[in-house]
Design a protein around this motif. Structure first.
Motif, PDB file in Angstrom:
ATOM      1  N   GLN A  12       0.862  -1.187   0.000  1.00  0.00           N
ATOM      2  CA  GLN A  12       0.000   0.000   0.000  1.00  0.00           C
ATOM      3  C   GLN A  12       0.893   1.229   0.000  1.00  0.00           C
ATOM      4  N   ASP A  13       0.713   2.091  -0.978  1.00  0.00           N
ATOM      5  CA  ASP A  13       1.405   3.378  -0.924  1.00  0.00           C
ATOM      6  C   ASP A  13       0.662   4.379  -1.802  1.00  0.00           C
ATOM      7  N   LYS A  14       1.059   5.633  -1.724  1.00  0.00           N
ATOM      8  CA  LYS A  14       0.364   6.666  -2.484  1.00  0.00           C
ATOM      9  C   LYS A  14       0.471   6.423  -3.994  1.00  0.00           C
ATOM     10  N   GLY A  15       1.604   5.825  -4.419  1.00  0.00           N
ATOM     11  CA  GLY A  15       1.831   5.625  -5.853  1.00  0.00           C
ATOM     12  C   GLY A  15       0.831   4.661  -6.467  1.00  0.00           C
ATOM     13  N   ARG A  16       0.572   3.568  -5.764  1.00  0.00           N
ATOM     14  CA  ARG A  16      -0.368   2.569  -6.279  1.00  0.00           C
ATOM     15  C   ARG A  16      -1.762   3.189  -6.437  1.00  0.00           C
ATOM     16  N   ALA A  17      -2.188   3.946  -5.430  1.00  0.00           N
ATOM     17  CA  ALA A  17      -3.512   4.571  -5.485  1.00  0.00           C
ATOM     18  C   ALA A  17      -3.567   5.649  -6.569  1.00  0.00           C
ATOM     19  N   VAL A  18      -2.468   6.405  -6.726  1.00  0.00           N
ATOM     20  CA  VAL A  18      -2.420   7.450  -7.766  1.00  0.00           C
ATOM     21  C   VAL A  18      -2.493   6.812  -9.155  1.00  0.00           C
ATOM     22  N   ALA A  19      -1.773   5.705  -9.356  1.00  0.00           N
ATOM     23  CA  ALA A  19      -1.790   5.028 -10.660  1.00  0.00           C
ATOM     24  C   ALA A  19      -3.202   4.540 -10.981  1.00  0.00           C
ATOM     25  N   GLU A  20      -3.887   3.989  -9.989  1.00  0.00           N
ATOM     26  CA  GLU A  20      -5.247   3.482 -10.212  1.00  0.00           C
ATOM     27  C   GLU A  20      -6.218   4.644 -10.472  1.00  0.00           C
ATOM     28  N   ALA A  21      -6.103   5.719  -9.696  1.00  0.00           N
ATOM     29  CA  ALA A  21      -6.983   6.876  -9.905  1.00  0.00           C
ATOM     30  C   ALA A  21      -6.755   7.469 -11.299  1.00  0.00           C
ATOM     31  N   THR A  22      -5.501   7.527 -11.720  1.00  0.00           N
ATOM     32  CA  THR A  22      -5.191   8.050 -13.064  1.00  0.00           C
ATOM     33  C   THR A  22      -5.870   7.192 -14.126  1.00  0.00           C
ATOM     34  N   ARG A  23      -5.764   5.872 -13.955  1.00  0.00           N
ATOM     35  CA  ARG A  23      -6.380   4.953 -14.916  1.00  0.00           C
ATOM     36  C   ARG A  23      -7.900   5.188 -14.992  1.00  0.00           C
ATOM     37  N   LEU A  24      -8.528   5.364 -13.825  1.00  0.00           N
ATOM     38  CA  LEU A  24      -9.981   5.568 -13.787  1.00  0.00           C
ATOM     39  C   LEU A  24     -10.376   6.876 -14.473  1.00  0.00           C
ATOM     40  N   PHE A  25      -9.634   7.945 -14.192  1.00  0.00           N
ATOM     41  CA  PHE A  25      -9.917   9.232 -14.844  1.00  0.00           C
ATOM     42  C   PHE A  25      -9.689   9.139 -16.353  1.00  0.00           C
ATOM     43  N   GLN A  26      -8.576   8.472 -16.737  1.00  0.00           N
ATOM     44  CA  GLN A  26      -8.247   8.387 -18.157  1.00  0.00           C
ATOM     45  C   GLN A  26      -9.336   7.656 -18.929  1.00  0.00           C
ATOM     46  N   GLU A  27      -9.915   6.603 -18.313  1.00  0.00           N
ATOM     47  CA  GLU A  27     -10.979   5.835 -18.964  1.00  0.00           C
ATOM     48  C   GLU A  27     -12.185   6.701 -19.300  1.00  0.00           C
ATOM     49  N   LYS A  28     -12.417   7.733 -18.471  1.00  0.00           N
ATOM     50  CA  LYS A  28     -13.623   8.566 -18.650  1.00  0.00           C
ATOM     51  C   LYS A  28     -13.325   9.835 -19.451  1.00  0.00           C
ATOM     52  N   THR A  29     -12.084   9.998 -19.914  1.00  0.00           N
ATOM     53  CA  THR A  29     -11.680  11.262 -20.534  1.00  0.00           C
ATOM     54  C   THR A  29     -11.218  11.029 -21.965  1.00  0.00           C
ATOM     55  N   ARG A  30     -11.668  11.902 -22.866  1.00  0.00           N
ATOM     56  CA  ARG A  30     -11.148  11.832 -24.227  1.00  0.00           C
ATOM     57  C   ARG A  30      -9.829  12.589 -24.273  1.00  0.00           C
ATOM     58  N   GLY A  31      -8.842  12.087 -24.949  1.00  0.00           N
ATOM     59  CA  GLY A  31      -7.532  12.741 -25.001  1.00  0.00           C
ATOM     60  C   GLY A  31      -6.702  12.344 -23.803  1.00  0.00           C
ATOM     61  N   ARG A  32      -5.423  12.590 -23.926  1.00  0.00           N
ATOM     62  CA  ARG A  32      -4.500  12.116 -22.890  1.00  0.00           C
ATOM     63  C   ARG A  32      -4.440  13.101 -21.722  1.00  0.00           C
ATOM     64  N   ILE A  33      -4.472  12.565 -20.518  1.00  0.00           N
ATOM     65  CA  ILE A  33      -4.363  13.398 -19.320  1.00  0.00           C
ATOM     66  C   ILE A  33      -2.892  13.503 -18.923  1.00  0.00           C
ATOM     67  N   ILE A  34      -2.489  14.689 -18.512  1.00  0.00           N
ATOM     68  CA  ILE A  34      -1.141  14.883 -17.949  1.00  0.00           C
ATOM     69  C   ILE A  34      -1.284  14.907 -16.433  1.00  0.00           C
ATOM     70  N   THR A  35      -0.491  14.078 -15.740  1.00  0.00           N
ATOM     71  CA  THR A  35      -0.596  14.024 -14.277  1.00  0.00           C
ATOM     72  C   THR A  35       0.534  14.816 -13.617  1.00  0.00           C
ATOM     73  N   VAL A  36       0.157  15.490 -12.548  1.00  0.00           N
ATOM     74  CA  VAL A  36       1.102  16.273 -11.742  1.00  0.00           C
ATOM     75  C   VAL A  36       0.998  15.733 -10.311  1.00  0.00           C
ATOM     76  N   GLY A  37       2.111  15.627  -9.610  1.00  0.00           N
ATOM     77  CA  GLY A  37       2.082  15.219  -8.201  1.00  0.00           C
ATOM     78  C   GLY A  37       2.948  16.148  -7.381  1.00  0.00           C
ATOM     79  N   LEU A  38       2.465  16.507  -6.192  1.00  0.00           N
ATOM     80  CA  LEU A  38       3.246  17.393  -5.315  1.00  0.00           C
ATOM     81  C   LEU A  38       3.347  16.793  -3.918  1.00  0.00           C
TER      82      LEU A  38
END
Ligand SMILES: [Mg+2]
Length: 294
Positions: A187-213
């Motif tokens: 369990q870490d922030k990276g695994r959850a961020v990767a999954e959330a990115t995948r979920l958002f990308q599935e619902k979005t047309r065009g490529r999403i750029i991810t930023v992390g701080l």
């Protein structure tokens, strides 16, 4: 969204100032994100109920990631709340990665026999207030844990030794700004961020750029999981030791540094979108850097 960005941010010491928990220095940039409908995903070691409270203060109604990647939670009615894998969880829906808190506390009891450590589950609300600087209401929410145990350890103890003991119990210990956090292995922030990115990308047309701080070692997996990783200095202005390709360094700690660097990324993406004739943005990550303790 007007700009195809998805921003993941740590809270303590990153969007929120280390000592005061204020986000005042970022308010102007937060307004820009709202105007551009850019999702801001709070990705913190804080609990679900603490983050919900903060989302209210920030006027946010987005999914969020609690307790160091323990779960991704979706506001009722959000477009992603019915994704495969989301389960009902205390009145919310979430994708859960963490182990139950009762299991973590059981393992923490073993750790406590070997080391002089003290966890949130051992503390009164007054003690949590004392160690965190949170007010009573916030400290009460911080004590309502789902997946992880933050704990104090003696100044002369080696955190590596405790990490090894955690690993032997099938768990992991990671370091945040104030505490070590005991949690499920994997369990870490990276695994959850990767999954959330995948979920958002599935619902979005065009490529999403991810930023992390982020600002602390527990943010490393999140920063490795995004395209534009940003490290903020600690309250003493030094940077955590991280070596990540394309890592950008914020000019100031906390909300002021957050506001400035996110504003510059928005400008950069908007400019490139313009240059590309709206055919899709590209963000140059050629400027490579890394941070080392001074
Ligand atoms: Mg932090």
């Amino acid at each position: 969204m007007d700009l195809p960005l998805l921003i993941f941010t740590d809270l303590d010491g990153t969007l929120l100032d280390h000592h005061t928990y204020s986000f005042q220095g970022a308010e102007q940039t937060l307004r820009r994100l709202r105007e551009c409908s850019i999702p801001l995903i709070l990705t913190s070691s804080k609990t679900r109920t603490e983050i919900l409270k903060l989302q209210e203060r920030l006027g946010l109604n987005e999914p969020f990631i609690s307790e160091n990647g323990g779960g991704i939670f979706f506001p009722p009615g959000h477009a992603l709340s019915d994704v495969a894998g989301a389960i009902p969880f205390n009145g919310y829906r979430g994708v859960v990665f963490g182990r139950p808190y009762a299991v973590i506390r059981g393992a923490f009891a073993d750790l406590r026999r070997k080391f002089h450590v003290r966890g949130f589950g051992d503390m009164t609300v007054d003690e949590i207030m004392h160690h965190t600087g949170l007010n009573r209401e916030e400290a009460t929410l911080a004590a309502q844990r789902d997946f992880t145990e933050p704990f104090l350890f003696p100044a002369d103890a080696r955190s590596e030794e405790m990490a090894e003991a955690a690993a032997a119990a099938g768990l992991a210990a990671t370091r945040g700004g104030r505490f070590l956090h005991l949690m499920g292995a994997g369990q870490d922030k990276g695994r959850a961020v990767a999954e959330a990115t995948r979920l958002f990308q599935e619902k979005t047309r065009g490529r999403i750029i991810t930023v992390g701080l982020g600002d602390a070692p527990n943010d490393l997996p999140m920063l490795q999981a995004v395209e534009i990783p940003v490290l903020l200095p600690g309250p003493d202005s030094t940077f955590a030791d991280m070596d990540i390709p394309g890592l950008r360094l914020a000019p100031f700690p906390g909300s002021r540094g957050w506001g400035m660097i996110v504003a510059s990324i928005l400008d950069e993406v908007a400019r490139q979108r313009c240059d590309d004739g709206n055919t899709g943005p590209r963000v140059h990550t050629a400027a490579r850097g890394s941070a080392h303790n001074k």
